[in-house]
Design an enzyme around this catalytic site. Structure first.
Site, PDB file in Angstrom:
ATOM      1  N   ASP A   9       4.704  -1.924   8.437  1.00  0.00           N
ATOM      2  CA  ASP A   9       3.542  -1.181   7.976  1.00  0.00           C
ATOM      3  C   ASP A   9       4.016   0.135   7.372  1.00  0.00           C
ATOM      4  O   ASP A   9       4.479   1.020   8.087  1.00  0.00           O
ATOM      5  CB  ASP A   9       2.620  -0.928   9.174  1.00  0.00           C
ATOM      6  CG  ASP A   9       1.366  -0.149   8.830  1.00  0.00           C
ATOM      7  OD1 ASP A   9       1.227   0.333   7.681  1.00  0.00           O
ATOM      8  OD2 ASP A   9       0.513  -0.002   9.727  1.00  0.00           O
ATOM      9  N   ILE A  10       3.904   0.258   6.065  1.00  0.00           N
ATOM     10  CA  ILE A  10       4.412   1.450   5.379  1.00  0.00           C
ATOM     11  C   ILE A  10       3.717   2.721   5.855  1.00  0.00           C
ATOM     12  O   ILE A  10       4.295   3.798   5.796  1.00  0.00           O
ATOM     13  CB  ILE A  10       4.318   1.293   3.847  1.00  0.00           C
ATOM     14  CG1 ILE A  10       5.212   2.324   3.146  1.00  0.00           C
ATOM     15  CG2 ILE A  10       2.865   1.340   3.377  1.00  0.00           C
ATOM     16  CD1 ILE A  10       5.439   2.055   1.680  1.00  0.00           C
ATOM     17  N   ASN A  23      -3.991   1.676  -7.682  1.00  0.00           N
ATOM     18  CA  ASN A  23      -4.604   1.206  -8.922  1.00  0.00           C
ATOM     19  C   ASN A  23      -4.835   2.437  -9.791  1.00  0.00           C
ATOM     20  O   ASN A  23      -4.708   3.572  -9.336  1.00  0.00           O
ATOM     21  CB  ASN A  23      -5.888   0.402  -8.659  1.00  0.00           C
ATOM     22  CG  ASN A  23      -6.955   1.215  -7.971  1.00  0.00           C
ATOM     23  OD1 ASN A  23      -7.276   2.330  -8.385  1.00  0.00           O
ATOM     24  ND2 ASN A  23      -7.530   0.661  -6.916  1.00  0.00           N
ATOM     25  N   ASP A  33      -2.535  -0.038  -1.032  1.00  0.00           N
ATOM     26  CA  ASP A  33      -3.349   1.104  -1.439  1.00  0.00           C
ATOM     27  C   ASP A  33      -4.458   1.373  -0.418  1.00  0.00           C
ATOM     28  O   ASP A  33      -4.636   2.510   0.038  1.00  0.00           O
ATOM     29  CB  ASP A  33      -3.933   0.822  -2.827  1.00  0.00           C
ATOM     30  CG  ASP A  33      -4.599   2.015  -3.482  1.00  0.00           C
ATOM     31  OD1 ASP A  33      -4.342   3.167  -3.076  1.00  0.00           O
ATOM     32  OD2 ASP A  33      -5.362   1.788  -4.427  1.00  0.00           O
TER      33      ASP A  33
END
Length: 177
Positions: A9-10, A23, A33
Site C-alpha cells: 500500500d503506497i 488523473n 489516486d
C-alpha cells in the site's frame, strides 16, 4: 540510488515523497489516486483544487508533475503525475517515461531523498506491467549515467499486485543498485 520493489500500500510508504498516478483533474479518482486522496485527507484535495485554480486550470497534462503537501500521509509531499491513457489512444512511451522523469526532477527540487512510485499507467490507463517497468527503468538508468538525481538515495516501487511486482523485479533485477 537504491531501488526497492515491493507489493503493498503506497499510502503507508515511509518516504519523503509519494508519487500519485493522478488523473488530469487532480481531484481524486479510483485506484492509487483514490487511495492516496482518501489516506491523505481533505488537505490534499484542497491543495489540488488550488493548483487547478492557479497554475493548471485545465488540468495537468500527461507526462508532467506537480507537488502538494501530503496531508495525513507519512510522506512530506505528494507528487502528482498523469500517465498517458492507452485506452484513449495515448500510446507514446516517451510520455510514460516523462512521468517518471518529471517526478524525479520535482523530487530533487523539493529536497526529497526518498521517493515511492506506483505503476504509473499500469492500472485503468491500460499500459502493461512490462511497459511501465521498462519506462521507469530506462529513465532511472539514463539518469544514473548522466549523474542526475544524485541526492535521491532510494526509489521504492510500491505495486498493487503480485504479477506487477514480479515484472518490476525481473526488469530491475539485472542491474546492481
Amino acid at each position: 540510488m537504491k531501488i526497492t520493489v515491493l507489493e503493498g500500500d503506497i499510502t503507508e510508504a515511509s518516504v519523503d515523497a509519494i508519487v500519485n498516478a493522478a488523473n488530469s483533474s487532480l481531484l481524486g479518482g479510483g485506484g492509487v489516486d483514490g487511495a492516496i486522496h482518501m489516506a491523505a485527507g481533505p488537505e490534499l484535495l484542497e491543495a489540488c483544487r488550488e493548483i487547478r485554480r492557479t497554475s493548471h486550470p485545465r488540468g495537468l497534462p500527461a507526462g508532467q508533475a506537480v507537488a502538494t503537501a501530503a496531508g495525513a500521509l507519512k510522506a512530506t509531499w505528494v507528487i502528482h503525475t498523469v500517465g498517458p491513457n492507452r485506452h484513449q489512444g495515448e500510446a507514446d512511451p516517451e510520455v510514460l517515461e516523462s512521468c517518471f522523469e518529471s517526478s524525479l526532477n520535482l523530487a530533487v527540487e523539493l529536497g526529497a531523498t526518498s521517493v515511492a512510485f506506483p505503476a504509473i499507467g499500469g492500472g485503468v490507463y491500460g499500459w502493461s506491467a512490462r511497459d511501465v517497468a521498462e519506462a521507469a527503468h530506462a529513465v532511472i538508468v539514463d539518469g544514473r549515467q548522466r549523474g542526475r538525481w544524485e541526492q535521491i538515495a532510494e526509489v521504492v516501487f510500491v505495486l498493487f499486485n503480485d504479477s506487477m511486482t514480479s515484472v518490476f523485479c525481473q526488469v530491475f533485477d539485472h542491474d546492481q543498485w
